[in-house]
Write an enzyme that holds these catalytic residues in place. Structure first.
Site, PDB file in Angstrom:
ATOM      1  N   PRO A  25     -52.653 -55.782   8.786  1.00 28.00           N
ATOM      2  CA  PRO A  25     -52.291 -55.601  10.198  1.00 28.00           C
ATOM      3  C   PRO A  25     -52.774 -56.762  11.051  1.00 28.00           C
ATOM      4  O   PRO A  25     -53.906 -57.215  10.905  1.00 28.00           O
ATOM      5  CB  PRO A  25     -53.011 -54.297  10.572  1.00 28.00           C
ATOM      6  N   THR A  27     -52.384 -58.226  15.221  1.00 32.45           N
ATOM      7  CA  THR A  27     -51.893 -58.097  16.591  1.00 32.45           C
ATOM      8  C   THR A  27     -51.088 -59.333  16.974  1.00 32.45           C
ATOM      9  O   THR A  27     -51.532 -60.460  16.766  1.00 32.45           O
ATOM     10  CB  THR A  27     -53.077 -57.921  17.555  1.00 32.45           C
ATOM     11  N   GLN A 100     -50.383 -48.570  11.460  1.00 30.36           N
ATOM     12  CA  GLN A 100     -51.827 -48.529  11.697  1.00 30.36           C
ATOM     13  C   GLN A 100     -52.091 -47.991  13.101  1.00 30.36           C
ATOM     14  O   GLN A 100     -51.651 -48.578  14.097  1.00 30.36           O
ATOM     15  CB  GLN A 100     -52.482 -49.898  11.564  1.00 30.36           C
ATOM     16  N   ALA A 179     -61.960 -50.016  11.674  1.00 29.83           N
ATOM     17  CA  ALA A 179     -62.643 -51.290  11.464  1.00 29.83           C
ATOM     18  C   ALA A 179     -62.613 -52.148  12.723  1.00 29.83           C
ATOM     19  O   ALA A 179     -62.129 -51.747  13.773  1.00 29.83           O
ATOM     20  CB  ALA A 179     -61.958 -52.037  10.304  1.00 29.83           C
ATOM     21  N   TYR A 182     -62.983 -51.262  16.777  1.00 23.33           N
ATOM     22  CA  TYR A 182     -62.216 -50.239  17.492  1.00 23.33           C
ATOM     23  C   TYR A 182     -62.926 -48.892  17.402  1.00 23.33           C
ATOM     24  O   TYR A 182     -64.038 -48.791  16.897  1.00 23.33           O
ATOM     25  CB  TYR A 182     -60.778 -50.238  16.976  1.00 23.33           C
ATOM     26  N   ARG A 230     -58.741 -47.899   7.072  1.00 19.92           N
ATOM     27  CA  ARG A 230     -59.279 -49.256   6.935  1.00 19.92           C
ATOM     28  C   ARG A 230     -60.691 -49.287   7.504  1.00 19.92           C
ATOM     29  O   ARG A 230     -60.936 -48.808   8.625  1.00 19.92           O
ATOM     30  CB  ARG A 230     -58.391 -50.269   7.665  1.00 19.92           C
TER      31      ARG A 230
END
Length: 391
Positions: A25, A27, A100, A179, A182, A230
């Site tokens: 993933p 951003t 996610q 992870a 966050y 994750r």
């Protein structure tokens, strides 16, 4: 073509993965202000459909969990429709994709949230980093609210609702983002969880409680077989501190191992070799990531992870940005293209969907050219141009 363990197939539940190269993933900020993915997002992910599995960029489960401006979401019917265009495009290209879910917790700012409110985390501890606002500038971090028990229940309900929306949008499964600073990580870390209640830091069982309940909420919504998580033990990104992560993550992995989840996605850290320590405690599929806070993961590094038995699959982040056909490049032992860092984030198609793929001749010969300013070379072929989302 060269033989590589990264090129061998793998079965993940009902999904047959053609290789072991997972897209991590990342951003990219290609969403509208309300969190609906832009049409070019479908092209971006479809171009990378040869990955063993795509894990989407972090998606806010609700406006309450928004961490940044123009982060995509999965709360409304419009969000579901936007993501359905993405998953349809990926599936039409033969790919597989998990959503996610990424709740920002303390991360965020009133000027970077559609609700215009102050974000809430486990404790009233601000993030050290400035926040990009809706105006394009950066604002100093603010002190978040400490979550009440009602806030915690709401966050769990938001995960549940967003997970159901993810399946309605056509995702093959859901990965909980636990992870990289966050919300879930904030409950696990030393300096962001100062609570003294049943979600606090006094006992390991309390510290991991929110993470376990968040996984349970998602599994209740979509089934454990479509739920993944994750974790990044010891990751110091964005001001996180975990002096002794081993006892916390051993206890957490032991609890999660009982659920029969789709997979555990685990990052390594220089101070704590999480893959080596936690792999023996996990009986299901494990995706390993060894590029967090390090140089981008190479083909050789991924092969070493598999050879040592530290993971079943290896996730790659930065390499997939500029190499949409990364598994083919690894198989052909071809050089990788460089990232257009000037357009890494933003609303443009440039630096997002304009990286060329290897030509058939290059795949056979193992030779390719570097990305040029106009995106073409004698040994590359253009991927589908940006256009309306395919449905």
């Amino acid at each position: 073509m060269t033989h590589s363990p990264l090129s061998t197939p793998y079965r993940l539940g009902d999904l047959v993965l053609p290789n072991r190269v997972v897209m991590a993933p990342m951003t990219r900020y290609r969403a509208t202000e309300d969190g609906t993915p832009l049409p070019i997002v479908a092209d971006y992910y479809a171009q990378r459909a040869t990955a063993a599995l795509i894990v989407s960029e972090g998606i806010s489960p609700s406006a309450r969990g928004q961490s940044d401006w123009r982060i995509p979401a999965l709360e409304t019917d419009a969000h579901v429709a936007g993501w359905r265009a993405v998953t349809d495009a990926v599936h039409a290209a033969g790919g597989r994709i998990y959503a996610q879910l990424m709740h920002g917790g303390r991360k965020g700012h009133p000027l970077a949230r559609v609700l215009g409110d102050v974000p809430a985390g486990p404790s009233a501890v601000p993030s050290p980093d400035p926040v990009r606002t809706r105006h394009g500038d950066k604002a100093a971090p603010i002190t978040p609210r400490a979550m009440t028990r009602a806030d915690i229940r709401q966050a769990l309900a938001d995960y549940h609702h967003a997970a159901r929306n993810a399946v309605a949008a056509g995702f093959d499964g859901v990965e909980l983002h636990g992870a990289n600073s966050y919300l879930v990580h904030q409950f696990l870390a030393d300096n962001t969880n100062l609570r003294t209640d049943e979600y606090g830091a006094r006992r390991v069982t309390d510290r991991i409680r929110f993470a376990v309940e968040a996984v349970e909420a998602i599994a209740d919504a979509v089934g454990a077989h479509r739920t993944a998580v994750r974790l990044s033990p010891g990751n110091p990104q964005f001001g996180m501190s975990e002096a002794d992560p081993a006892p916390v993550y051993r206890a957490l992995v032991d609890r999660l191992d009982r659920f029969g989840l789709s997979y555990l996605h685990l990052t390594d850290d220089d101070a704590y070799p999480a893959l080596r320590d936690l792999r023996p405690r996990w009986n299901g599929t494990l995706i390993g990531n060894v590029g967090e806070n390090r140089e981008p993961t190479t083909r050789a590094a991924g092969e070493a992870v598999l050879a040592e038995g530290l993971a079943d699959l290896v996730s790659y982040g930065r390499a997939f940005i500029s190499n949409p056909d990364l598994p083919a490049r690894f198989a052909a032992d071809a050089p990788l293209q460089e990232i257009d860092s000037a357009h890494l984030y933003g609303q443009t198609a440039t630096g997002y969907v304009d990286y060329p793929a290897l030509s058939p001749a290059a795949v056979l010969s193992g030779v390719t050219g570097r990305r040029r300013s106009r995106g073409r070379s004698a040994t590359t072929s253009r991927l589908p141009a940006p256009g309306p989302a395919r449905r």
